[in-house]
Design an enzyme around this catalytic site. Structure first.
Site, short mmCIF file in Angstrom:
data_model
loop_
_atom_site.label_atom_id
_atom_site.label_comp_id
_atom_site.label_asym_id
_atom_site.label_seq_id
_atom_site.Cartn_x
_atom_site.Cartn_y
_atom_site.Cartn_z
N ARG A 65 -11.60 15.50 7.04
CA ARG A 65 -12.39 15.91 5.87
C ARG A 65 -13.80 16.30 6.30
O ARG A 65 -14.38 15.69 7.19
CB ARG A 65 -12.49 14.77 4.85
N ASN A 124 0.87 -1.17 0.00
CA ASN A 124 0.00 0.00 0.00
C ASN A 124 0.92 1.22 0.00
O ASN A 124 1.43 1.61 1.04
CB ASN A 124 -0.89 -0.05 1.25
N GLU A 130 -8.08 -5.21 5.09
CA GLU A 130 -7.90 -4.88 3.68
C GLU A 130 -6.74 -5.65 3.06
O GLU A 130 -6.78 -6.04 1.91
CB GLU A 130 -7.71 -3.37 3.52
N ARG A 190 -2.46 -2.11 -3.59
CA ARG A 190 -3.67 -1.30 -3.41
C ARG A 190 -3.56 -0.11 -4.36
O ARG A 190 -2.59 0.65 -4.30
CB ARG A 190 -3.76 -0.81 -1.97
N HIS A 211 -12.61 2.96 -0.29
CA HIS A 211 -12.63 1.95 0.78
C HIS A 211 -13.32 0.67 0.30
O HIS A 211 -13.82 -0.12 1.11
CB HIS A 211 -13.40 2.42 2.03
#
Ligand code: AMP
Length: 402
Positions: A245, A10, A388, A95, A184
């Protein structure tokens, strides 16, 4: 000997997270990260797992670029007898944040695919360049094994047009690829499937609302294993209140800040992505701090928490309407897995929707997938730890061994 190991990478702009998994038994052989790449104080943390190699190791000192970072990782793995030159390595799973409309499933990377991932950079200027760099370096290291891209957007590619389209001029939207993609996805895919298993059902049999609440946060509505709506949009900015965010806001806020506040596009971008959400509202983006301060009566922290919960409730309601029948609401990621007060507040007052918590079960800390609603509840409420890396490794391995 059949090769059964998968290295999951990742790659971020200044970091690389990695895990080495053995898909023969889905065990984790090693995990670690390199951060602050390109700075004087780069740091590599490496941990051999499942009894492999030595103990946890940490080193600091300059690591110039992603190439040097991956070489340092390879050296650590080799020191544990897990070298990347091993014939047991079956694939590297990468990823990749944005797959646009082009990539809807895991894909073996060749020159053409790499060029297409590069072409998607305008849609994910912060993420895709780093993903591309990671792929290039890993390809260089092991050109003989498949490199597989697993896209964060892929699970959401099934969202119907009426949920994916923004109601703007169609020609403009098409010209600039403006639509909702969602992110996601690897987590939503893994967690929705694991939630079905927790209920003792096949994914096709259940409708699930997944709430991925980490530093970034997103909700998804999954009908019979197929994603039909999600809260993030063209970029990860839309939807829930997050660590830094804003999530949903009237787009005219941006015009207002530009016209009246004299702010540039880049300043507003940074404000909404990096200095908003919990951080912007109360000065802390870590939910633990927000909860602690709110508990002490800190007004800003209380307002930030209430705003976070209000937005979450709105999405649970919206996705209940989208799905019609909901079998489970599932919490995952750093906040969702660990913050019992967030789970409690998010479903409080939603009894009419069939949502009830077992307060005792909700208070239990555990790394296992578990129900936190009473057995009699119409809608199950669950906590499912996301994974993940395992999902990326599984998808990559399935692709290369098919
Ligand atoms: P993630 O992005 O999934 O790694 O989640 C990271 C976030 O999880 C952190 O920023 C924290 O806000 C949150 N978190 C982690 N542990 C806890 C905890 N015990 N209670 C509340 N929030 C937590």
């Amino acid at each position: 000997m059949t090769a059964s190991r998968v290295l999951v990478l990742n790659s971020g702009s200044s970091s690389v997270k990695y895990q080495l998994l053995d898909m023969a038994d889905r065990s984790r052989l090693a995990a670690g990260l390199v951060e602050r790449i390109g700075e004087e104080t780069s740091r590599l943390v490496h941990e051999p797992l499942a009894g492999a190699g030595g103990g946890r190791r940490e080193q600091t000192g300059p690591i110039a670029d992603h190439d040097a970072a991956l070489k340092a990782v390879a050296a650590e793995l080799a020191a544990d007898g897990l070298g990347l030159d091993s014939p047991e390595l079956a694939a590297v799973g990468h990823r990749v944040v944005h797959g646009g409309t082009r990539f809807t499933r895991p894909t073996v990377i060749d020159d053409e695919v790499l060029a297409e991932i590069r072409a998607l950079v305008p849609l994910a200027p912060l993420h895709n360049p780093a993903n591309v760099t990671g792929i290039e370096v890993a390809r260089h290291l092991r050109a003989d094994i498949p490199q597989v891209a697993v896209f964060d957007t892929a699970f959401h590619s099934t969202i119907p047009d009426h949920a994916a389209q923004y109601a703007i001029d169609a020609a403009t939207a098409a010209r600039y690829s403006v639509r909702r993609y969602g992110f996601h996805g690897t987590s939503h895919a893994y967690v929705s499937r694991a939630a079905a298993a927790l209920l003792g059902k096949a994914p096709e049999e259940v409708n699930v609302i997944v709430l991925h609440l980490g530093n970034g946060a997103s909700a998804s509505a999954v009908r019979g294993g197929v994603c039909v709506d999600t809260s993030m949009g063209l970029t990860p900015l839309e939807g829930l209140v997050m660590g830094t965010r804003s999530g949903d806001l009237d787009p005219a806020v941006i015009f207002h800040l530009a016209r009246v506040g004299g702010m540039s596009v880049d300043e507003i971008d940074s404000l909404l992505n990096k200095k908003s959400g919990l951080l912007g509202m109360c000065g802390d983006n870590d939910m633990r701090e927000v909860l602690r301060r709110a508990g002490e009566g800190d007004e800003a922290a209380r307002t930030a928490f209430a705003t976070y919960i209000h937005r979450l409730k709105k999405y649970i309601g919206a996705y209940t309407a989208v799905l019609g029948r909901v079998d489970a609401v599932v919490f995952t990621a750093g906040v969702g897995e660990n913050a019992a007060p967030v789970r409690e507040a998010a479903v409080a007052g939603l009894e009419e929707l069939g949502l009830v918590l077992d307060r005792e079960a909700n208070a239990v800390r555990s790394g296992e997938a578990r129900l936190i609603s009473p057995a009699s509840a119409r809608v199950a409420v669950a906590v499912v730890p996301t994974d993940e890396e395992l999902e990326i490794a599984t998808q990559a391995y399935e692709l290369v061994t098919r």
